[in-house]
Enzyme design. Structure first.
Site, PDB file in Angstrom:
ATOM      1  N   SER A   1      78.946  72.464  39.753  1.00 22.52           N
ATOM      2  CA  SER A   1      79.235  72.942  41.112  1.00 22.52           C
ATOM      3  C   SER A   1      78.748  74.365  41.301  1.00 22.52           C
ATOM      4  O   SER A   1      78.728  75.152  40.341  1.00 22.52           O
ATOM      5  CB  SER A   1      80.743  72.903  41.355  1.00 22.52           C
ATOM      6  OG  SER A   1      81.053  73.487  42.599  1.00 22.52           O
TER       7      SER A   1
ATOM      8  N   TYR B   1      89.024  75.515  38.605  1.00 19.70           N
ATOM      9  CA  TYR B   1      87.900  74.590  38.804  1.00 19.70           C
ATOM     10  C   TYR B   1      86.585  75.312  38.507  1.00 19.70           C
ATOM     11  O   TYR B   1      85.717  74.764  37.807  1.00 19.70           O
ATOM     12  CB  TYR B   1      87.941  74.093  40.251  1.00 19.70           C
ATOM     13  CG  TYR B   1      86.754  73.277  40.710  1.00 19.70           C
ATOM     14  CD1 TYR B   1      86.531  71.993  40.237  1.00 19.70           C
ATOM     15  CD2 TYR B   1      85.856  73.797  41.653  1.00 19.70           C
ATOM     16  CE1 TYR B   1      85.451  71.238  40.683  1.00 19.70           C
ATOM     17  CE2 TYR B   1      84.775  73.055  42.106  1.00 19.70           C
ATOM     18  CZ  TYR B   1      84.572  71.774  41.615  1.00 19.70           C
ATOM     19  OH  TYR B   1      83.507  71.031  42.058  1.00 19.70           O
TER      20      TYR B   1
HETATM   21  N1  LIG Z   1      82.172  66.877  47.262  1.00 20.47           N
HETATM   22  C1  LIG Z   1      81.760  68.131  47.177  1.00 20.47           C
HETATM   23  O1  LIG Z   1      81.662  68.858  48.177  1.00 20.47           O
HETATM   24  C2  LIG Z   1      81.392  68.702  45.805  1.00 20.47           C
HETATM   25  C3  LIG Z   1      80.905  70.028  45.731  1.00 20.47           C
HETATM   26  C4  LIG Z   1      80.566  70.529  44.472  1.00 20.47           C
HETATM   27  C5  LIG Z   1      80.711  69.750  43.347  1.00 20.47           C
HETATM   28  N2  LIG Z   1      81.186  68.474  43.452  1.00 20.47           N
HETATM   29  C6  LIG Z   1      81.351  67.698  42.238  1.00 20.47           C
HETATM   30  O2  LIG Z   1      80.772  66.417  42.410  1.00 20.47           O
HETATM   31  C7  LIG Z   1      81.528  65.438  41.681  1.00 20.47           C
HETATM   32  C8  LIG Z   1      81.930  64.308  42.618  1.00 20.47           C
HETATM   33  O3  LIG Z   1      82.584  64.840  43.723  1.00 20.47           O
HETATM   34  P1  LIG Z   1      83.141  63.895  44.898  1.00 20.47           P
HETATM   35  O4  LIG Z   1      83.599  64.808  45.983  1.00 20.47           O
HETATM   36  O5  LIG Z   1      82.160  62.849  45.203  1.00 20.47           O
HETATM   37  O6  LIG Z   1      84.403  63.265  44.138  1.00 20.47           O
HETATM   38  P2  LIG Z   1      85.703  62.496  44.718  1.00 20.47           P
HETATM   39  O7  LIG Z   1      86.897  63.352  44.503  1.00 20.47           O
HETATM   40  O8  LIG Z   1      85.436  62.014  46.119  1.00 20.47           O
HETATM   41  O9  LIG Z   1      85.744  61.211  43.774  1.00 20.47           O
HETATM   42  C9  LIG Z   1      86.001  61.363  42.405  1.00 20.47           C
HETATM   43  C10 LIG Z   1      86.071  59.974  41.780  1.00 20.47           C
HETATM   44  O10 LIG Z   1      86.436  60.170  40.402  1.00 20.47           O
HETATM   45  C11 LIG Z   1      87.550  59.336  40.094  1.00 20.47           C
HETATM   46  N3  LIG Z   1      88.375  60.022  39.082  1.00 20.47           N
HETATM   47  C12 LIG Z   1      89.088  61.162  39.253  1.00 20.47           C
HETATM   48  N4  LIG Z   1      89.729  61.466  38.125  1.00 20.47           N
HETATM   49  C13 LIG Z   1      89.415  60.494  37.225  1.00 20.47           C
HETATM   50  C14 LIG Z   1      89.775  60.248  35.876  1.00 20.47           C
HETATM   51  N5  LIG Z   1      90.618  61.083  35.238  1.00 20.47           N
HETATM   52  N6  LIG Z   1      89.286  59.179  35.246  1.00 20.47           N
HETATM   53  C15 LIG Z   1      88.459  58.316  35.905  1.00 20.47           C
HETATM   54  N7  LIG Z   1      88.080  58.492  37.189  1.00 20.47           N
HETATM   55  C16 LIG Z   1      88.556  59.575  37.833  1.00 20.47           C
HETATM   56  C17 LIG Z   1      88.291  59.131  41.395  1.00 20.47           C
HETATM   57  O11 LIG Z   1      89.068  57.936  41.365  1.00 20.47           O
HETATM   58  C18 LIG Z   1      87.132  59.073  42.397  1.00 20.47           C
HETATM   59  O12 LIG Z   1      86.630  57.764  42.528  1.00 20.47           O
HETATM   60  C19 LIG Z   1      82.713  66.177  41.057  1.00 20.47           C
HETATM   61  O13 LIG Z   1      82.424  66.516  39.719  1.00 20.47           O
HETATM   62  C20 LIG Z   1      82.808  67.434  41.912  1.00 20.47           C
HETATM   63  O14 LIG Z   1      83.391  68.512  41.209  1.00 20.47           O
HETATM   64  C21 LIG Z   1      81.531  67.942  44.664  1.00 20.47           C
END
Ligand SMILES: NC(=O)c1ccc[n+]([C@@H]2O[C@H](COP(=O)([O-])OP(=O)(O)OC[C@H]3O[C@@H](n4cnc5c(N)ncnc54)[C@H](O)[C@@H]3O)[C@@H](O)[C@H]2O)c1
Length: 261
Positions: free
Chosen positions: A145, A156
């Site tokens: 991120s 985080y």
């Molecule tokens: N969405 C954003 O704006 C953003 C920005 C920067 C970084 N990211 C990174 O991108 C990645 C995905 O983000 P997103 O927003 O699509 O995620 P999200 O929160 O929408 O989905 C996360 C998924 O991971 C699963 N999950 C969570 N904990 C788990 C565990 N302990 N074991 C198994 N599954 C688990 C959840 O059930 C879910 O399906 C993450 O690593 C996040 O930090 C996202």
């Protein structure tokens, strides 16, 4: 289906693939001929499996808690049992649970953030290594991120800083085994409402304000003045996962509209 077929017959683990960026990655890998192991602890991953199968893709699901090493080992075991190998691991599980100034975080909350955003990547990398070393080939892409330089989510930010460090060091340690390790530092990403919330508790007014500060700071730091799309993140992740990135390892690429994290 995509015209490009970069993942034909490649066995690809995608963690956290029930929704969001992980779902997008799993769908695109399947569209490009890959065999996908979708790991998630939510049963919504079964809906993504149905979508992939209805489009003619090849995938299986495994329900696992990737905050545990046992969960990570079960995912790798499933890939080997079902498809006989693991070519690519995409570590996508993570996400800030709370957004607030650091002094507002309790000890328990800090531990939960690190368990969510550092350990799943650390555990899965450790669990997949024996198979990749044995094959003398493998690719790992970690979803990090731009929040490594951002307000209101220090635990985080620290977890994703750890992801960046393990990306560089693991790449260094295992290049000799034909293993490439890279990361995408994802910027703010527009997504449909989450079926699996990161934090199911209703937000107080203070929490809403702190979250808005994160959104404002994220947009202010981009050159492009907007959030990205899931597709823009998927493109960068799958570039690193593909042979197009064959001379890249140990890199963290920012995909944040100019925000370098
Ligand atoms: N969405 C954003 O704006 C953003 C920005 C920067 C970084 N990211 C990174 O991108 C990645 C995905 O983000 P997103 O927003 O699509 O995620 P999200 O929160 O929408 O989905 C996360 C998924 O991971 C699963 N999950 C969570 N904990 C788990 C565990 N302990 N074991 C198994 N599954 C688990 C959840 O059930 C879910 O399906 C993450 O690593 C996040 O930090 C996202």
């Amino acid at each position: 289906m995509s015209n490009r077929q970069r993942f034909t017959d490649k066995v690809v683990i995608v963690t956290g693939s029930a929704q969001g960026i992980g779902r997008g990655v799993a769908m695109q890998v399947a569209a490009e001929g890959g065999k996908v192991i979708m790991a998630d602890r939510s049963e919504y991953v079964e809906e993504v499996l149905k979508e992939i199968q209805s489009l003619g893709g090849d995938a299986v699901t495994i329900n696992a808690d990737l905050e545990t090493y046992a969960g990570a080992q079960a995912v790798v075991a499933k890939a080997i049992e079902h498809y006989g190998r693991v070519d690519i691991l995409i570590n996508n599980v993570g996400g800030a649970i709370w957004m607030k100034p650091f002094e507002e975080f309790s000890e328990e909350e800090i531990i939960k953030e690190v368990n969510r955003s550092l350990f799943p990547t650390l555990w899965c990398c450790r669990a997949v290594l024996p198979a990749m070393i044995k094959q003398q080939s493998g690719v790992i892409v970690n979803v990090s991120s731009i929040a490594t330089r951002g307000i209101n989510r220090i635990p985080y930010s620290a977890s994703k800083g750890g992801v960046n460090a393990l990306t560089a060091s693991l790449a260094f340690e295992h290049a000799k085994d034909g293993i490439r390790v890279n990361a995408v530092a994802t910027g703010g990403t527009e997504a449909p409402p989450r079926k699996v919330p990161r934090n199911a508790a209703p937000l107080s007014q203070n929490e809403k304000d702190w979250m808005q500060q994160v959104v404002d700071q994220t947009i202010d730091r981009t050159f492009m003045g907007r959030y990205g799309t899931i597709g823009e993140q998927v493109n960068a992740i799958l570039f690193l996962a593909s042979d197009d990135a064959s001379y890249m390892t140990g890199s963290v690429i920012s995909v944040g509209g100019g925000d370098q994290g």
